[in-house]
Design a protein around this motif. Structure first.
Motif, short mmCIF file in Angstrom:
data_model
loop_
_atom_site.label_atom_id
_atom_site.label_comp_id
_atom_site.label_asym_id
_atom_site.label_seq_id
_atom_site.Cartn_x
_atom_site.Cartn_y
_atom_site.Cartn_z
N UNK A 118 52.00 43.49 44.37
CA UNK A 118 51.85 42.93 45.60
C UNK A 118 50.73 42.54 46.36
N UNK A 119 49.92 43.44 46.32
CA UNK A 119 48.61 43.50 46.85
C UNK A 119 47.58 44.69 46.55
N UNK A 120 46.55 44.49 45.96
CA UNK A 120 45.57 45.33 45.29
C UNK A 120 45.39 46.58 46.53
N UNK A 405 39.20 36.80 42.40
CA UNK A 405 40.58 36.49 42.08
C UNK A 405 41.31 35.54 42.86
N UNK A 406 41.22 35.60 44.21
CA UNK A 406 41.96 34.49 44.80
C UNK A 406 41.17 33.24 44.74
N UNK A 407 40.02 33.11 44.67
CA UNK A 407 39.20 31.92 44.39
C UNK A 407 39.47 31.30 43.08
N UNK A 408 39.82 32.07 42.00
CA UNK A 408 40.00 31.69 40.67
C UNK A 408 41.38 30.99 40.84
N UNK A 409 42.36 31.76 41.37
CA UNK A 409 43.71 31.14 41.66
C UNK A 409 43.78 29.90 42.34
N UNK A 410 42.88 29.89 43.35
CA UNK A 410 42.90 28.58 44.39
C UNK A 410 42.52 27.36 43.31
N UNK A 411 41.52 27.72 42.60
CA UNK A 411 40.98 26.47 41.85
C UNK A 411 41.91 26.13 40.56
N UNK A 412 42.76 27.02 40.31
CA UNK A 412 43.70 26.75 39.01
C UNK A 412 45.11 26.39 39.38
N UNK A 413 45.15 26.01 40.82
CA UNK A 413 46.43 25.57 41.36
C UNK A 413 47.37 26.64 42.26
N UNK A 414 46.95 27.73 42.32
CA UNK A 414 47.77 28.68 42.87
C UNK A 414 47.35 28.88 44.19
N UNK A 415 47.66 27.83 45.19
CA UNK A 415 46.86 27.64 46.54
C UNK A 415 47.42 28.91 47.35
N UNK A 417 49.04 31.92 46.88
CA UNK A 417 48.65 33.04 46.65
C UNK A 417 47.11 33.20 46.58
N UNK A 418 46.15 32.32 46.06
CA UNK A 418 44.94 32.41 46.12
C UNK A 418 44.50 32.61 47.66
N UNK A 419 45.09 31.73 48.50
CA UNK A 419 44.62 31.74 49.85
C UNK A 419 44.99 33.16 50.45
N UNK A 420 46.07 33.71 50.05
CA UNK A 420 46.22 35.17 50.94
C UNK A 420 45.27 36.24 50.35
N UNK A 421 44.95 36.15 49.14
CA UNK A 421 43.93 37.15 48.66
C UNK A 421 42.65 36.76 49.16
N UNK A 422 42.08 35.53 49.37
CA UNK A 422 41.01 35.35 50.06
C UNK A 422 40.88 35.85 51.52
N UNK A 423 42.15 35.42 52.17
CA UNK A 423 42.18 35.99 53.62
C UNK A 423 42.43 37.38 53.85
#
Length: 602
Positions: A118-120, A405-415, A417-423
Motif C-alpha cells: 500500500x505505502x512504505x 521510486x515515484x519519479x521512476x514510476x512517473x517516467x515509465x508511465x505510472x503517473x 502511483x508515481x505522483x502519490x509516492x512523490x506527494x
C-alpha cells in the motif's frame, strides 16, 4: 461449451450445494474448471439474486480466471455487483476491515493501510524505536506476535519468550505496545488487517452473517496458501450462513511459508469436507509427470495432453562445478569465473536441445529458473540490490525511497502511483526535520487540500516534482547529489540523504519492475516464485548447494516426519519449477549433489 471437460472436471462444474475441496495436480485445468462452474452459476437465477464470491490469492490468478471466463465461456468480465471477484486481501479489506476495523482498533475514523503493497512504512526515530517494526510484524489467530519479514530486518534476536519459557521477551512486548498504539491511530499493515478482521467477525457475528448471506457461493482458488487467520475467517463465514464453499488448490505448490501459509490447513479441509481429485495433467509429458511425482503427494499423475503426453524426451540432471578454496586434502581452487563458465556449457546444451526440438527460444516458450539470489549470479544478475545488509535508506530519510521510486514510476508511465509516492515523500521530507515521527497519511493530504484548495495543493506538489532530475541512467548516489543541487537552487529547504556506500546502484536496476531484459537473455529467466501458474515448452532449473537455511542434502536425507515447515517448503519450490514445462525439463545442480538429486528423482 462444457464438452471438453473430463469426468472429474464435470463434477466441479455440477457441484451445487455444500462444502468441497478440489485437490488439483499441476496442469490439471483447475482454472478452466473453476471458470466453467462460475459461468454455469451465473446463468442460474439464485446466483443472480445473491451474487458469487470468487477469491484467489494473487491478482495474476484472478486475471487467469477472468481470461478463461471471457475467452472460453463468453462471460462478460469483470464481474459486477452483486458479485465479488478479487484477491483474499481485497475481499477482507472491502467487506470487513475498512468498514469495521475501527471497532477493534479503537480509532476514531476509517483505518488506513500502510506498509507494502500500500505505502512504505518508514517511521524510525532511533535504532531502538519499536515503531519501525510495525510493518514487519503482525498477530496470528492466537494473538501471538509473529514476524513477517526476514530475521535481518530486526535489530535483535527473535525470541518470543525469555529463558524461563513463560514470560514474554521485552523486545516482543515493546513491539506489541507500539502496534496497539498505532492501531489506535488508525494504522494497519495488510496482515494486521486480516487479523483485525478475524477479531471483528468473532466479536460481531451479525457482521459475518451479513457478509455470508450476500453470496450464494464462495469459490476460493489457490487455497493451499491460506494461513490460520484466513482459514478461521472462512470457517466463520461458513458457520454464519455461507454454506456453499469450494476450496481449490494443490498443497504441493504452497510456496509462501514466509507469509505464514500453512498447507496442512488445506489438508485438514480435504479430509473433513467433500473431495474432488484432479490428477490428470494437461500440460506436461508423461515422462515429466513421472519425474515430478517424486516430490508430490499424488500417488499418480496422468498426462492427457495428446500433443505432448507421449514425448520421448526424458528429464535430465546435470552437475556443474561450484567455487571452492583449496583444502589440505584437495589443493584444487575453483573460481567463480570457472563455475560460471561451466554452467554456461550446461545452458548452451539446453538451448541446443530446444533448437533440436523446434522449441522457440523466447520468453513465452523457454525458461531458465533459479532458486535464491545466490544462484542468480550464474545468469549475470545482481543479487545484492535489496539485501537488508545493503539497504541505502537512512533513519528518518526513508521518504527518499518514495520520492525516487515515484519519479521512476512517473517516467515509465505510472503517473498516478508515481505522483502519490512523490506527494507523500515531499510532505514527509518537509515535516520530518521538526517532527521525526511524522507519517503522511491520506487524512493529512485531505486536510491540506481542504485548507489550501486542490489547485494550490497540486501547484505546490508539481513545483517540487518538476525540480526532480530524471532517474534514467543514474545511480542512487548520482541522483541524490543532482537533486540536492537543484532543490537548493530552487529554494526548497530540503535535503536528501542515503547511505552512500550502498548507493552506487542504477535506479533502473533497483526499481525496475521487469529486469527480464531481452538485452541480457532471449529466454525467460527468474525465480521459481515468479512463474507459479505459468507454462513453458522447456525449462532449465538452476539450484545451488544450499536452500535458504539448510543444504539440500540435509533436507533430502532427513526423515520427512522431522523436517520443519521451511524445509518442506524448499522441496515444494523445486516441485513448482519442475512442473512448468510441456516437453523439455533439465536441472543443473552442484556436481557434489548430482548423485543426491538423481537418486531422489528416479
Amino acid at each position: 461449451m462444457y464438452g471438453s471437460l473430463s469426468e472429474s472436471q464435470k463434477i466441479i462444474l455440477d457441484y451445487n450445494d455444500g462444502t468441497v475441496v478440489v485437490k488439483a495436480c499441476p496442469g490439471s485445468g483447475k482454472t478452466y474448471s473453476l471458470a466453467a462452474r462460475i459461468s454455469r452459476l451465473l446463468k442460474e437465477s439464485q446466483a443472480g439474486k445473491k451474487g458469487l464470491c470468487v477469491i484467489s490469492f494473487t491478482n495474476i490468478a484472478c486475471m487467469e480466471i477472468e481470461d478463461r471466463l471471457a475467452n472460453n465461456f463468453s462471460t462478460i468480465v469483470p464481474l459486477k455487483h452483486p458479485h465479488f471477484f478479487g484477491t483474499i486481501d481485497s475481499f477482507i479489506n472491502t467487506f470487513i476491515f475498512l468498514p469495521f476495523g475501527h471497532l477493534i482498533m479503537g480509532c476514531d475514523s476509517r483505518p488506513e493501510l500502510v506498509g507494502e503493497p500500500h505505502a512504505p512504512w518508514s517511521v524510525k526515530r532511533s535504532d531502538w524505536d519499536y515503531d519501525q517494526y510495525f510493518d514487519k510484524t503482525t498477530f496470528d489467530a492466537d494473538d501471538m506476535l509473529i514476524p513477517i519479514a526476514p530475521y535481518q530486518a530486526f535489530g535483535f534476536r527473535w525470541n518470543y519468550y525469555n529463558k524461563d519459557g513463560k514470560t514474554v521477551n521485552g523486545n516482543i512486548l515493546r513491539i506489541m505496545r507500539s502496534k496497539n498504539t498505532l492501531f489506535k491511530k488508525g494504522y494497519a499493515n495488510q496482515s494486521d488487517a486480516n487479523y483485525l478482521s478475524l477479531k471483528v467477525l468473532q466479536k460481531y457475528p451479525l457482521i459475518a452473517q451479513n457478509i455470508a448471506q450476500k453470496f450464494s457461493h464462495f469459490m476460493i482458488d489457490e487455497c493451499q496458501d491460506t494461513n490460520d487467520v484466513h482459514m478461521k475467517i472462512i470457517d466463520i463465514l461458513n458457520e454464519q450462513g455461507g454454506s456453499n464453499i469450494m476450496l481449490v488448490g494443490d498443497r504441493d505448490q504452497s510456496i509462501f511459508e514466509w507469509n505464514d501459509a500453512k498447507p496442512e490447513l488445506f489438508d485438514q479441509k480435504y479430509n473433513l469436507w467433500d473431495k474432488i481429485l484432479l490428477n490428470q495433467n494437461r500440460r506436461s509429458s508423461q515422462l515429466i509427470c513421472n519425474f515430478i511425482k517424486n516430490l508430490s503427494s499424488f500417488e499418480e499423475i496422468n498426462a492427457v495432453n495428446e500433443k505432448v503426453k507421449d514425448s520421448a524426451i526424458e528429464p535430465s540432471i546435470y552437475g556443474y562445478i561450484t567455487p571452492k578454496n583449496a583444502t589440505a586434502k584437495d589443493k584444487t581452487i575453483i573460481t567463480l569465473e570457472q563455475s560460471v563458465e561451466n554452467f554456461k556449457e550446461i545452458l548452451n546444451n539446453f538451448l541446443d536441445e530446444c533448437r533440436k526440438n523446434k522449441i522457440p527460444i523466447d520468453k513465452e516458450n523457454t525458461a531458465v529458473l533459479y532458486r535464491g539470489n545466490s544462484s542468480s549470479k550464474y545468469l549475470g544478475l545482481r543479487s545484492d540490490l535489496n539485501d537488508f545488509e545493503t539497504i541505502p535508506w537512512t533513519t528518518n530519510h526513508h521518504h527518499v525511497k518514495n520520492i525516487i521510486k515515484g519519479r521512476h514510476m512517473y517516467e515509465n508511465g505510472s503517473f498516478n502511483k508515481g505522483y502519490k509516492l512523490m506527494e507523500k515523500g515531499y510532505f514527509e521530507a518537509l515535516m520530518r526535520p521538526s517532527n521525526p515521527q511524522f507519517y503522511c497519511n491520506t487524512q493529512f493530504v485531505a486536510d491540506r487540500i481542504y485548507t489550501n484548495g486542490i489547485k494550490q495543493h497540486r501547484k505546490e506538489v508539481f513545483s517540487f516534482i518538476e525540480c526532480l532530475p530524471a532517474t534514467k541512467y543514474k545511480t542512487l548516489n548520482e541522483w541524490v547529489e543532482q537533486a540536492n543541487k537543484v532543490l537548493r537552487e530552487a529554494a526548497f529547504a530540503l535535503e536528501f540523504r542515503i547511505e552512500s556506500q550502498f548507493g552506487n546502484i542504477a535506479i533502473d536496476d533497483y526499481f525496475g519492475q521487469d529486469l527480464n531484459s531481452e538485452k541480457l537473455h532471449p529466454f525467460y529467466f527468474g525465480t521459481v516464485h515468479s512463474v507459479k501458474g505459468k507454462t513453458f515448452q522447456a525449462v532449465l532449473l538452476l539450484l545451488g548447494k544450499k536452500a535458504v537455511r539448510k543444504n539440500y542434502a540435509t533436507i533430502i536425507n532427513s526423515d520427512p516426519a522431522v523436517l520443519n515447515a521451511n524445509d518442506l517448503e524448499e522441496l515444494r519450490i523445486v516441485y513448482v519449477a519442475l512442473s512448468r514445462p510441456e516437453i523439455l525439463l533439465q536441472m543443473a545442480v552442484p556436481d557434489s549433489d548430482l548423485a543426491l538429486w538423481t537418486g531422489k528423482m528416479n
